[in-house]
Structures are given as structure tokens and as C-alpha cells.
Design an enzyme around this catalytic site. Structure first.
Site, PDB file in Angstrom:
ATOM      1  N   ARG A 129       0.831  -1.197   0.000  1.00  0.00           N
ATOM      2  CA  ARG A 129       0.000   0.000   0.000  1.00  0.00           C
ATOM      3  C   ARG A 129       0.865   1.246   0.000  1.00  0.00           C
ATOM      4  O   ARG A 129       1.987   1.256   0.477  1.00  0.00           O
ATOM      5  CB  ARG A 129      -0.924   0.010   1.217  1.00  0.00           C
ATOM      6  N   LYS A 181       3.635  -7.060  11.774  1.00  0.00           N
ATOM      7  CA  LYS A 181       2.967  -7.287  10.500  1.00  0.00           C
ATOM      8  C   LYS A 181       3.360  -8.621   9.878  1.00  0.00           C
ATOM      9  O   LYS A 181       4.534  -8.899   9.656  1.00  0.00           O
ATOM     10  CB  LYS A 181       3.268  -6.150   9.526  1.00  0.00           C
ATOM     11  N   ARG A 236      -2.243   4.436  15.007  1.00  0.00           N
ATOM     12  CA  ARG A 236      -1.108   4.222  15.887  1.00  0.00           C
ATOM     13  C   ARG A 236      -1.631   4.043  17.303  1.00  0.00           C
ATOM     14  O   ARG A 236      -2.532   4.767  17.732  1.00  0.00           O
ATOM     15  CB  ARG A 236      -0.134   5.408  15.857  1.00  0.00           C
TER      16      ARG A 236
END
Length: 320
Positions: free
Chosen positions: A118, A183, A317
Site C-alpha cells: 500500500r 505485521k 497508531r
């Protein structure tokens, strides 16, 4: 398969035992010279495969590599399946063939020379270590019909990975998959066609399966992979199940919209009920995450009430 990759896959198969294999043995098994073996090994290292080379002992893989069983893959998927040892981008390949594709057709590769994430980020794509996958789907009513699709795909990934024994997994809005708060997988959806009429979408998925230490150094955020699992998922089986579950979930999404996935999303949402910050360009909004709405926008409970936010520049965040 080209001879270029046929030889290299033979070498990887011989090294799959996890033990050192001498250059002489590799040359004998393949019927080629020692110099040719060295050249193939050097090329594999250039593609991101970490191979130990010890004088007097030979070669050994630094970490296991799982390659797709192409014949099993093609036989197990009803749709067309394109499989490559190397390609610039699975999404790019599918975008170049949209007029020939049907819903559910897939492209899978062992290596991407120009893998994308992305916001134009590079997706690190070493040969054989991870899963690089793209699926085609056409929406007759255009992009509005597909609003929220990336959240659906994230729900699919979580369900499929859990079925392979992956625990401590969740989603970070809008579509990142996290394992142990790092991730693990990403989703990139790209469009061809018209926004307000029929459009074709390419759903790209990248899953980190066994990241080498050297490749991991090139990633600018905390990452995870599946290498710590007691049993590593078979990559071919993972692709087969992912394709089938994506088809089921997208068909459900077409019938019922994102509302059919809100419970699944909330169960997997790592930020639900937590105080967070939304970074929208230069602006910051703080509040409590309350899930998503029917269009896939994130809901944030602020001092002024609950508000919906959506857009390519939004990120979450954890509040400090």
C-alpha cells in the site's frame, strides 16, 4: 518451467534435508559441472535465498523453503491458475489480462522483482520464502459496490490462517494482518475499468512465511512470519484454501455487503475499544476505536461524538 528454474529447484530439493550437501554431490545428481552448481547457487542468493557455503562440507539452506506444487495447485482450483517462479508482480500480471479473466482466477509466484504494498511501498519478495498471490474479481456496479472489500479480504486471511494453526493473529485497519503485534501479511487491491460502472479488481495478498535475517533488515517496520509455528503450513494447501475462502466471502459480500462481516472484523480488530490516534495528512484525531461502518470507514469515538474516517492517507497508531 524453464531450464533456468528447473536446475535451481533441483538444487533446492537436494538441500531441503537441512544438511550440508557437497558441490560434487550436487553436480553428480544434476549431471552438470561444479562451476555450473556454483553459478546456480550464486543466482539463488541474488534472488534472496540464504545458503551457507562451508569449505569441505558444501552447501546448506539457512532456513527451509516451501515451493508450490504446481500440478496439485492447478488440479485443486476450479478457476484458471497462473504460476510463475519469478514475475515482476502478480497484481501487474493480472491487470494486464483483465479481459481474459473470470471471477476467482488467480496468479501465484515464488518471486516478485517489483512487489508492491500500500501507498507505493516495496513488498520484500525473496524467492520461495513467502506467499505472493493475486485474485481477479469483477464488480458490475463499479467501485461503490466494492467499498469495504479490503476488510473482507482481511477477515478471510485471518480465518484461513487460523485454520492452519496460526494463533495470536489480528487485523489493523484497514487491511493489515498482524501476528504477535507485528505485521505478517498485507493486502493491495488495484482497479481496472470505471469507478461508476463495471470494474475489475485485482486482490493482491502477501504473507510472510519464513523471512531470512538478511531480507528482514530491509523492512522499515516490525514484521513477523510463520517460521516459529510447530508445523509450517504447506504453501500449496494454503493457496488452495485461500482461493476457495476468498470466493465464498466475496460472494457473501456481493449478496449482503460488509454487514455480514462486522462480527468477524470486530473479533479480529486489534484496536477495537482502545484509545488510538488517526493520522490524516498533517492532522491528528484522537479517540476510542469503535470498529467500522457499512462502507468500511473506521469509527472513532471523540469528544464531539462518534465519527467515521476513511481515506488512503489514514493510519492508526497505538496511543502513547
Amino acid at each position: 518451467m524453464s531450464e533456468h528454474w528447473g536446475r535451481k529447484r533441483q538444487i533446492l530439493a537436494l538441500l531441503s534435508s537441512g544438511q550440508f550437501v557437497s558441490g560434487e554431490q550436487l553436480a553428480c545428481e544434476l549431471g552438470i559441472s561444479r562451476a555450473a552448481v556454483n553459478k546456480h547457487v550464486d543466482t539463488l542468493e541474488n534472488y534472496g535465498v540464504a545458503i551457507y557455503s562451508v569449505k569441505g562440507r558444501g552447501y546448506k539452506l539457512a532456513s527451509p523453503i516451501s515451493l508450490i506444487d504446481a500440478s496439485n495447485l492447478v488440479q485443486s482450483i476450479d478457476n484458471r491458475c497462473f504460476y510463475f517462479d519469478e514475475i515482476a508482480s502478480t497484481n501487474g500480471f493480472m491487470l494486464g489480462h483483465t479481459t481474459e479473466l473470470k471471477n476467482g482466477d488467480v496468479c501465484v509466484a515464488e518471486y516478485q522483482s517489483a512487489g508492491r504494498g500500500r501507498r507505493g511501498r516495496t513488498w520484500v519478495s525473496p524467492y520461495g520464502h513467502h506467499l505472493y498471490f493475486s485474485l481477479f474479481w469483477s464488480f458490475p456496479q463499479g467501485m461503490t459496490q466494492a467499498m469495504g472489500l479490503s476488510l473482507v479480504v482481511a477477515c478471510t486471511l485471518v480465518e484461513v490462517l487460523k485454520s492452519f494453526g496460526v494463533e495470536n493473529i489480528g487485523v489493523k485497519w484497514p487491511n493489515d494482518i498482524y501476528l504477535d503485534h507485528k505485521k505478517l501479511a498485507g493486502i493491495l487491491i488495484e482497479m481496472s475499468g470505471q469507478v461508476d460502472s463495471e470494474c475489475q479488481l485485482i486482490i493482491g495478498v502477501g504473507i510472510n512465511m519464513a523471512m531470512s535475517e538478511e531480507q528482514g533488515k530491509g523492512i522499515d517496520q516490525p514484521w513477523s512470519d510463520l517460521s516459529a509455528l510447530a508445523t509450517m503450513p504447506n504453501k500449496t494447501d494454503l493457496v488452495i484454501e485461500l482461493q476457495k475462502q476468498l470466493k465464498r466471502d466475496i460472494q457473501l459480500f456481493e449478496r449482503e455487503g460488509l454487514s455480514a462481516f462486522k462480527i468477524r472484523w470486530q473479533a479480529a480488530d486489534l484496536f477495537y475499544g482502545r484509545e488510538i490516534r488517526l493520522l490524516i495528512g498533517e492532522n491528528t484525531v484522537e479517540g476510542v476505536c469503535r470498529g467500522v461502518d457499512e462502507q468500511g470507514a473506521v469509527l472513532l469515538e471523540t469528544a464531539e461524538g462518534t465519527k467515521a474516517f476513511i481515506g488512503g492517507e489514514i493510519s492508526l497508531r497505538a496511543r502513547e
